[in-house]
Structure formats: C-alpha cells, structure tokens
Design an enzyme around this catalytic site. Structure first.
Site, PDB file in Angstrom:
ATOM      1  N   THR A 133      38.673  43.863  47.743  1.00 32.97           N
ATOM      2  CA  THR A 133      39.516  43.315  46.753  1.00 32.97           C
ATOM      3  C   THR A 133      39.713  43.974  45.239  1.00 32.97           C
ATOM      4  O   THR A 133      38.440  44.187  45.397  1.00 32.97           O
ATOM      5  CB  THR A 133      38.948  41.658  46.736  1.00 32.97           C
ATOM      6  N   ASP A 134      40.281  42.954  44.858  1.00 33.61           N
ATOM      7  CA  ASP A 134      40.298  43.177  43.311  1.00 33.61           C
ATOM      8  C   ASP A 134      39.226  43.040  42.149  1.00 33.61           C
ATOM      9  O   ASP A 134      38.577  43.315  41.320  1.00 33.61           O
ATOM     10  CB  ASP A 134      41.407  43.487  42.594  1.00 33.61           C
ATOM     11  N   GLU A 135      38.840  41.576  43.023  1.00 30.65           N
ATOM     12  CA  GLU A 135      37.920  40.932  42.239  1.00 30.65           C
ATOM     13  C   GLU A 135      36.720  41.688  41.893  1.00 30.65           C
ATOM     14  O   GLU A 135      36.063  41.553  40.626  1.00 30.65           O
ATOM     15  CB  GLU A 135      37.494  39.873  43.307  1.00 30.65           C
ATOM     16  N   TYR A 159      31.266  35.693  45.580  1.00 29.01           N
ATOM     17  CA  TYR A 159      32.050  36.672  46.440  1.00 29.01           C
ATOM     18  C   TYR A 159      31.921  37.865  46.091  1.00 29.01           C
ATOM     19  O   TYR A 159      32.166  38.389  47.017  1.00 29.01           O
ATOM     20  CB  TYR A 159      33.506  35.599  46.718  1.00 29.01           C
ATOM     21  N   LYS A 163      31.434  41.627  47.880  1.00 27.47           N
ATOM     22  CA  LYS A 163      32.615  42.057  48.066  1.00 27.47           C
ATOM     23  C   LYS A 163      32.752  43.508  48.138  1.00 27.47           C
ATOM     24  O   LYS A 163      32.041  44.800  48.364  1.00 27.47           O
ATOM     25  CB  LYS A 163      34.124  41.778  47.844  1.00 27.47           C
TER      26      LYS A 163
END
Ligand code: NAD
Ligand code: DAU
Length: 353
Positions: A133-135, A159, A163
């Site tokens: 993810t970009d997060e 989260y 990741k």
C-alpha cells in the site's frame, strides 16, 4: 502451471481471481482464511469451475502453505492476504501484527523451502508478488510531490506499520535468500465487492438506507483513487514483466478530498436513485470526530510502472465511480447479505468441521 493467490476472497483478491480466469486458463489456488472480510459470494460465478481451487486457511500456517506449494507447484504467489482496515487497526492492532507480519513471514519461509527444492528450469520462472500500500510512505502535505518508489517509509497507523514490516521482510528475503520478489504499493482502491466499512461503499450503503454519511474531521483529507480492475491489471503486468527485487507504485493520478468523493457519490445517486423527498443525498453528510493519527494526503507517482512496463489505468475517476455506484445499486442482495452477516452462514456450515 498454476498460481497461488492468497486473500482471494477479499475485495481486491476476488476481483483479481475473476479477472485472471476471464483472461487465462491458468488455474488459481486461492488460499483465504475467510476472516470477516473474506466472502465466497464474490466468487459465486466460479462455482464448478475446475480452474479455481479454494482452500480455507491461514497464510501463517506453515505446514499448510508448504503442502500447497509442494502439491500444486505454482509458478507464482500473489500475496493479497492481510487485515486491511485502518480503523480496525486502531481499535485492535494485534490481528494486524499476526496476519500482516507473522503471516507474511511464515509464507516467505514456506516459499524459501519450496524454492530451494525447485528444479532450476522452474525456479527461473518463479515469482513472489507482494501486494502492499501507499500508506507505508506516511502522510504528504499539500505541496509535497507524490510518492515515488524511493520515498522513505514513515507509516503512521498500526495497519500501515504492519504492511511496512511485511514489505521489509519481503525485501530481506530477496536480498538474503534470492527469492524473486516483486512489491507493489498501490493507492486507494474502489469498485465491486468492497466491504462496506470503507469510505465509498459505506457512503453508498448509508445513503440508500437513510443513514448519515460520516466524514472524519473537516473532510479535506486527500486520497488517490484507483478502480480495482486497474489495480488488478497492474499486478498482472508487474508479475509478467517486473524486475526481481523491484518496487512498483500503482496509482491513477486521481487525487480527491473525501468531501469531493462523497459529493460525487451523492450527485450520481441523486441521478440514478433519487431520494423520495426529492432532496439531495448531500443532506445526509455529517462531520464526525476525526480518526486518530489520520494521514492528511496520499498521492502516487506512477511514472515507473507506466514507463517501464507500459501500464495505464483504463478508467478515469468519473467512469470508475459511476460503474461502482451502478454495481452497488444492481447488487443490493450482496450488500444486504454482508451487512446482515448472512454471507457467513454458508461459510459456517461449510467449514464447521
Ligand atoms: P480485504 O480486507 O477486503 O481482504 C483481505 C482478504 O484476506 C480477506 O478475504 C481475508 O479473509 C483474507 N485474510 C486476512 N488474513 C488472512 C490470513 N492470515 N490468511 C489468509 N487470508 C487472510 O482487503 P483488500 O482491500 O482486498 O486488500 C488486499 C490487499 O491489498 C491487502 O494486502 C491490502 O493491504 C492491499 N491494498 C489494499 C488497498 C485498498 O484500497 N483496499 C490499496 C492498496 C493495497
Ligand atoms: O491507500 C491505500 C489504503 O486505502 C489501503 O492500504 C487500505 O487497505 C484501505 O483501507 C484504504 O485506507 P484508507 O484509510 O485510506 O481507506 P478508508 O476507506 O477507510 O478511508 C478513506 C478516507 O475516508 C480516509 O481519509 C478516512 C476517511 N473516512 C473513512 C471512513 C470509513 C471518513 O471520512 N469517514 C468514514 O466513515
């Protein structure tokens, strides 16, 4: 030849499996733990299709994944399986650590054993694609450039931290053990079969059932939206032509504030399924308490995947969001089964033993 997909009963995973089998006859072994987010109704159209083998199980179960790899000898693993909802990670981080970090670690261990035993000819083709993810890159200010693959990691939620940890493990297994990994970091997805806890399906469902459309804080947080089928085509392209050990950012150049997104949803619903009182669904918008640690802005620079692999999204935000609203209007039974919990009945019956 076959591929092993993990998390293929979730939102993106089920779209990926359906698209894969529409475009190829190469079988898919679909390993999914069927958490609350896994829904076999998404895959109902594959019932009786011999190209799809569903296995209920956890990526953290080393014996199971080692067995599946040994028996089916897949040429690739595409790892979608994860806990994915930021708000849930704030309320209960433990599941995220187990699924995203420990789960990925054990899957990598099973892969390492499998790969070491493969014949050289098969080994050369093998790939482990990790869906991230970009997060992991953290939060941008209004003026920052979009995330590139060289941005430093700065995850802010349990989260995104879980990741990020899984991405680091994947990277280390390439560097240390030579596992041919590929990592993709994608922006926010939307489209069919998304669990109605995420902003877009939640607001469509709440609008149609007369409930408030909750916007966190001032609603000015920015996300970069990509239609899920475009994410799936990007993953297929990275799997086919990506360079081992590389990272590919995936995004649609569609930065929108949450308020803009919800206004767009309301406008489409006003047209396709107007309220009985003739007023706009915008009347249902309410501003609620912000998410703790809420990232202000994400934006993906997708230049690398576009230039190196020739990938482009097929949908604009306008075309994708209209298709999505129409899909939810056409699939109200699916939504009702999810929101009432009925979708779990079949799973419970099937897997009780
Ligand atoms: P989702 O929550 O809809 O689905 C996750 C699936 O994984 C579910 O079917 C669940 O049952 C399964 N699962 C969870 N833990 C498991 C475990 N330990 N073993 C086996 N299966 C397990 O998630 P999603 O939105 O489809 O996201 C899929 C992947 O893509 C995730 O890795 C997520 O981090 C990543 N991602 C999501 C988005 C997005 O906008 N949704 C964007 C970028 C990346
Ligand atoms: O950026 C990719 C990520 O996008 C994925 O890695 C995650 O798995 C996925 O869940 C998604 O994370 P977000 O937190 O961005 O998605 P969510 O739909 O939960 O929220 C989108 C934005 O809308 C975010 O700024 C929070 C806000 N929001 C969300 C909900 C559920 C609201 O304002 N109100 C809400 O009720």
């Amino acid at each position: 030849m076959a591929i092993l997909v993990t998390g293929g009963a979730g939102f993106i995973g089920s779209n990926f499996v359906l698209d894969w089998l529409q475009q190829s006859d190469e079988p898919v072994i679909n390993l999914d733990a069927l958490t609350y987010a896994g829904n076999l109704e998404n895959l109902a159209s594959l019932e009786g299709d011999g190209r799809h083998l569903f296995v209920k199980g956890d990526i953290g179960d080393f014996d199971l994944t080692a067995h599946l790899l040994a028996v089916h000898q897949p040429r690739a693993i595409v790892n979608f399986a994860a806990e994915s909802h930021v708000d849930r990670s704030i309320h209960g981080p433990e599941d995220f650590i187990q699924a995203n970090i420990v789960g990925t670690f054990r899957l990598l261990e099973a892969t390492r054993m499998y790969q070491s035993e493969l014949a050289e000819s098969v080994k050369a083709q093998f790939r482990f694609l990790h869906v991230s993810t970009d997060e992991v890159y953290g939060s941008l200010t209004q003026d920052d450039p979009a995330f590139t693959e060289t941005n430093r990691y700065a995850p802010n939620s349990p989260y995104s931290a879980s990741k990020a940890a899984s991405d680091h493990l994947v990277r280390a297994y390439h560097h240390t053990y030579g596992i041919p990994v590929l990592t993709t970091n994608c922006s926010n997805n939307y489209g069919p079969w998304q669990f109605p806890e995420k902003l877009i399906p939640l607001c469509i469902h709440n609008a149609l059932t007369g409930k408030p459309l909750p916007l966190y804080g001032d609603g000015q947080q920015i996300r970069d939206w990509l239609y899920v089928k475009d994410h799936c085509s990007a993953i297929r392209q990275v799997l086919a032509a990506g360079t081992h050990g590389d990272i590919y950012n995936i995004g649609g150049w569609n930065e929108k504030s949450n308020l803009e997104v919800v206004h767009t949803l309301c406008a489409i619903l006003d047209e396709l399924s107007p309220r009985t009182d003739g007023r706009s669904y915008k009347k249902q918008i309410v501003f609620v308490q912000d998410r703790p640690g809420h990232d202000r802005r994400y934006a993906i620079d997708a230049t690398k995947i576009e230039h190196e692999l020739g990938w482009r999204p097929a949908e604009t935000f306008e075309s994708g969001i209209r298709k999505t609203v129409q899909w939810y209007l056409d699939n109200q039974t699916w939504v009702q089964n999810v929101t009432s919990g009925t979708y779990r009945h079949w799973v419970d019956k099937q897997y009780k033993k």
